[in-house]
Write an enzyme that holds these catalytic residues in place. Structure first.
Site, mmCIF file in Angstrom:
data_model
loop_
_atom_site.group_PDB
_atom_site.id
_atom_site.type_symbol
_atom_site.label_atom_id
_atom_site.label_comp_id
_atom_site.label_asym_id
_atom_site.label_seq_id
_atom_site.Cartn_x
_atom_site.Cartn_y
_atom_site.Cartn_z
ATOM 1 N N HIS A 128 0.852 -1.191 0.000
ATOM 2 C CA HIS A 128 0.000 0.000 0.000
ATOM 3 C C HIS A 128 0.886 1.238 0.000
ATOM 4 O O HIS A 128 2.116 1.126 0.048
ATOM 5 C CB HIS A 128 -0.951 0.009 1.199
ATOM 6 C CG HIS A 128 -0.289 0.106 2.528
ATOM 7 N ND1 HIS A 128 0.342 -0.967 3.134
ATOM 8 C CD2 HIS A 128 -0.154 1.141 3.402
ATOM 9 C CE1 HIS A 128 0.835 -0.593 4.307
ATOM 10 N NE2 HIS A 128 0.553 0.686 4.479
ATOM 11 N N HIS B 258 -7.677 -0.862 5.414
ATOM 12 C CA HIS B 258 -6.659 -0.137 6.171
ATOM 13 C C HIS B 258 -7.054 1.335 6.140
ATOM 14 O O HIS B 258 -8.139 1.694 5.664
ATOM 15 C CB HIS B 258 -5.290 -0.411 5.532
ATOM 16 C CG HIS B 258 -4.121 0.180 6.266
ATOM 17 N ND1 HIS B 258 -4.001 0.166 7.641
ATOM 18 C CD2 HIS B 258 -3.000 0.797 5.798
ATOM 19 C CE1 HIS B 258 -2.866 0.749 7.980
ATOM 20 N NE2 HIS B 258 -2.252 1.144 6.889
ATOM 21 N N ASP C 214 5.690 4.751 5.370
ATOM 22 C CA ASP C 214 6.503 3.755 6.068
ATOM 23 C C ASP C 214 6.559 2.434 5.312
ATOM 24 O O ASP C 214 7.126 1.455 5.812
ATOM 25 C CB ASP C 214 6.004 3.543 7.501
ATOM 26 C CG ASP C 214 4.568 3.053 7.571
ATOM 27 O OD1 ASP C 214 3.803 3.333 6.650
ATOM 28 O OD2 ASP C 214 4.216 2.395 8.571
ATOM 29 N N ASP D 90 0.693 -8.216 10.802
ATOM 30 C CA ASP D 90 0.774 -6.892 11.428
ATOM 31 C C ASP D 90 0.482 -6.986 12.928
ATOM 32 O O ASP D 90 -0.564 -7.481 13.341
ATOM 33 C CB ASP D 90 -0.239 -5.993 10.720
ATOM 34 C CG ASP D 90 -0.355 -4.598 11.317
ATOM 35 O OD1 ASP D 90 0.471 -4.230 12.174
ATOM 36 O OD2 ASP D 90 -1.286 -3.875 10.911
ATOM 37 N N GLY E 294 -5.693 2.395 11.883
ATOM 38 C CA GLY E 294 -5.778 1.604 10.664
ATOM 39 C C GLY E 294 -5.271 0.189 10.847
ATOM 40 O O GLY E 294 -5.143 -0.564 9.874
ATOM 41 N N HIS E 295 -4.947 -0.163 12.100
ATOM 42 C CA HIS E 295 -4.369 -1.480 12.380
ATOM 43 C C HIS E 295 -5.308 -2.293 13.264
ATOM 44 O O HIS E 295 -5.954 -1.763 14.169
ATOM 45 C CB HIS E 295 -3.011 -1.331 13.065
ATOM 46 C CG HIS E 295 -2.015 -0.568 12.249
ATOM 47 N ND1 HIS E 295 -1.147 -1.172 11.365
ATOM 48 C CD2 HIS E 295 -1.752 0.766 12.171
ATOM 49 C CE1 HIS E 295 -0.399 -0.252 10.781
ATOM 50 N NE2 HIS E 295 -0.751 0.938 11.257
#
EC number: 3.1.-.-
Length: 626
Positions: A96, A166, A100, A220, A392-393
């Site tokens: 994406h 996300h 980062d 993740d 978003g996690h």
């Protein structure tokens, strides 16, 4: 998710920053998984998949500098391993478009080529601009992929892109088919059942891989410590809608520039409430432009107004969308808070909305920005309890669902700090994965995966490469140490002009900057001047020798070293701190006619008062005419 308008220069990391390495011993026919960033930290996510003579890179991100990294704009992973194995690189997978995950690519392409980069349309659009700006667009080929599209990279890697949800549009999990089995890398994800863009997580395809057999899952771990599910992005809509409706004057909203779903919500509410929108910040303008082109942000052109036209718009009809949610020093909102923005000043009655939480390390900067805005009369809306930001996690229940869908034989937690990785392991164990089928790793660790086993097989060089915008080239390892010393202890500069007869040509120039001491500065300057004179008087014959009647050899480097050591002794005695010492020894250029190598100004050396760390010329002697 930071951006930088300049083209920074890669800085070598200091020895204190470099991970130790060992010589890995591998089984033949094993898949090697080597993370170079993103573990025991947040940011610079970079992972290497290697089988036999082929390497595929998954993402290549950057991170924010810490407080001690003076003058550093961004931080990249140490990619020495990729430089040394560049001939094996067959391609890159991008999951994406967050910084980062893609921010390091332009810098890496200056060091080695990547034949092809596959990724989502939005990520590729954002990356294209970065590569063109850095002048490296010709060093790779960008190829956009769609959900469920498969791409072959080299002989050994078949990659399928699986839609996930996300905080940025066009985000993917990837299933990588290798000779040892299927490896699923989640990328960044959460389980959002009501996504803003209507693009749902492809649970069906993920479950199909789980049914067939996922050999290893890399997942993740960012919110591994938080129970429950992460709220949907749509949950912030009613809260922002209410806050905007209650605002009497102008509204200034800041969020992550790459949070396309949040931007979509803000723009939709502004249009519904009859406010025009002015966008401030290069990264925000760039993301919105690409997202609108690709259809991820839907709004009419007439919603937007240029910044130079906002003075003619009533306060209650204007919304300013700006960068600076993390208190970045050069961001638009930070400059507004400091009264340094050329076109925007805070007015009494303005409402400023922080639709983002500080990422680790940025809390103080954000709080300072909020204070400055309040002091100028703004009503600042911020904080988790306001319900204007969601992560978003995925939290623990999201992670459990991912484990349940994929049912992996082996498990590796990634993307998170150490405590997050540990907790994610515990969650996986509660889902039935045996402890012996999991490994906890750091950047540089080599995970060896075979059809029957998983183990840590060794370590390669890993660490960080701080980057600044000086454009002056790679700085040596001691640079960061010198910057910290300069910031914390101050600097003493000494310039002495010495003739070929060993006499001072002028009184030495001595300055103390940022040095705290109890002794009168004039007294220290006098002592240092006297010290230099004593060295020349008492030690000159050790460094100057005559050959015949017309040639003299002078060891300028040896003399400079002796002057340094003598000055250091005085500084240690008189000053309790450890200031940086910068010494410049000059000789008269062309004195006596027919001058030889070594005449003129000698290169300044830098040293601490306890240890010489100056840069040396390779020669140690110079001959001049007598």
């Amino acid at each position: 998710m930071m951006t930088n308008g300049n083209t920074p220069i890669i800085r070598k990391r200091t020895s204190a920053m470099t991970s130790s390495t060992s010589t890995p011993v591998f089984n033949s026919g094993a898949l090697k998984i080597i993370p170079l960033g993103g573990l025991h930290e947040i940011g610079k996510n970079t992972c290497v998949f290697e089988y036999e003579d082929e390497i595929v890179i998954l993402d290549a991100g950057l991170a924010f500098p810490t407080d001690g990294m003076h003058g550093v704009n961004i931080v990249l992973p140490d990619v020495t391993y990729l430089r040394e194995n560049r001939e094996k690189i067959k391609g890159m997978i991008v999951t994406h478009g967050h910084e980062d995950h893609i921010g390091g690519i332009p810098f890496h392409l200056k060091q080695f080529e990547v034949p092809v980069i596959y990724g989502p349309r939005l990520a590729m659009a954002l990356l294209q601009g970065k590569l063109e700006e850095a002048g490296v667009a010709d060093r790779t080929e960008l190829r956009s992929v769609r959900p469920r599209e498969m791409v072959r990279i080299g002989k050994y890697f078949l990659v399928e892109y699986i839609r996930n949800t996300h905080s940025i549009a066009d985000s993917f999990t990837v299933a990588i088919t290798t000779p040892v089995g299927v490896v699923v890398h989640t990328g960044d994800f959460k389980i959002d059942h009501t996504p803003v863009d209507g693009e749902f997580f492809d649970f069906q395809r993920l479950a199909e891989y789980g049914e067939k057999g996922v050999h290893c899952l890399l997942s993740d771990s960012t919110n591994a410590e938080t129970p429950g599910f992460t709220p949907s992005e749509s949950s912030v809509y009613p809260n922002l809608d209410r806050i905007f409706a209650q605002a009497q004057g102008r509204i200034l909203v800041t969020t992550f520039a790459s949070s396309v779903h949040r931007l979509n919500i803000i723009l939709d509410i502004a249009q519904k409430q009859g406010r025009l929108v002015s966008v401030v910040g290069r990264s925000m303008l760039n993301v919105i432009a690409h997202a609108r082109t690709l259809g991820y942000v839907k709004c009419e052109d007439r919603l937007f107004v240029p910044l130079n036209a906002i003075s003619g718009i009533p306060n209650d009809k204007l919304l300013i969308l700006t960068t600076g949610s993390q208190g970045e020093p050069l961001s638009a909102l930070t400059r507004i808070a400091e009264g340094a923005h050329r076109q925007i000043n805070i007015k009494q009655g303005d409402t400023v909305v922080f639709s983002a939480n500080p990422i680790p390390g940025n809390t103080i900067a954000v709080v300072n920005t909020i204070d400055k805005l309040m002091m100028q009369g703004a009503n600042v809306i911020y904080g988790r309890e306001k319900g204007i930001h969601v992560s978003g996690h995925g939290c623990q229940e999201d992670q459990k669902l991912m484990l349940a869908l994929t049912r992996p034989k082996f498990f590796v937690p990634v993307h998170g700090e150490h405590r997050m990785l540990v907790q994610h392991q515990k969650t996986a164990q509660s889902m039935g994965i045996p402890a012996e089928n999991m490994v906890l790793i750091d950047n540089g660790f080599v995970v060896e995966l075979t059809k029957e086993s998983i183990r840590i097989a060794g370590k390669v060089q890993a660490g960080i490469e701080p980057v600044d915008s000086s454009r002056s080239g790679v700085v040596k390892d001691e640079t960061m140490k010198e910057r910290r010393q300069l910031a914390e202890e101050g600097v003493v500069t000494v310039a002495a002009a010495v003739g070929v007869d060993g006499k001072l040509l002028a009184r030495p120039e001595i300055h103390l900057k940022g040095v705290v001491n109890s002794v009168d500065q004039a007294s220290i300057q006098q002592q240092l001047s006297q010290t230099i004179e004593n060295v020349l008087t008492e030690r000159w014959t050790e460094f100057a020798r005559t050959f015949g009647t017309d040639t003299k050899e002078i060891d300028w480097e040896g003399l400079k070293t002796q002057i340094e050591r003598s000055i250091q002794r005085v500084l240690r005695r008189e000053i309790p701190s450890n200031p940086l010492l910068v010494l410049l020894v000059q000789t008269p250029e062309g004195e006596g006619g027919g001058g030889r190598e070594g005449e003129g100004e000698q290169e300044p050396s830098t040293s601490s008062s306890a240890k010489v760390t100056g840069r040396r010329r390779p020669r140690s002697t110079a001959r001049v005419a007598s």
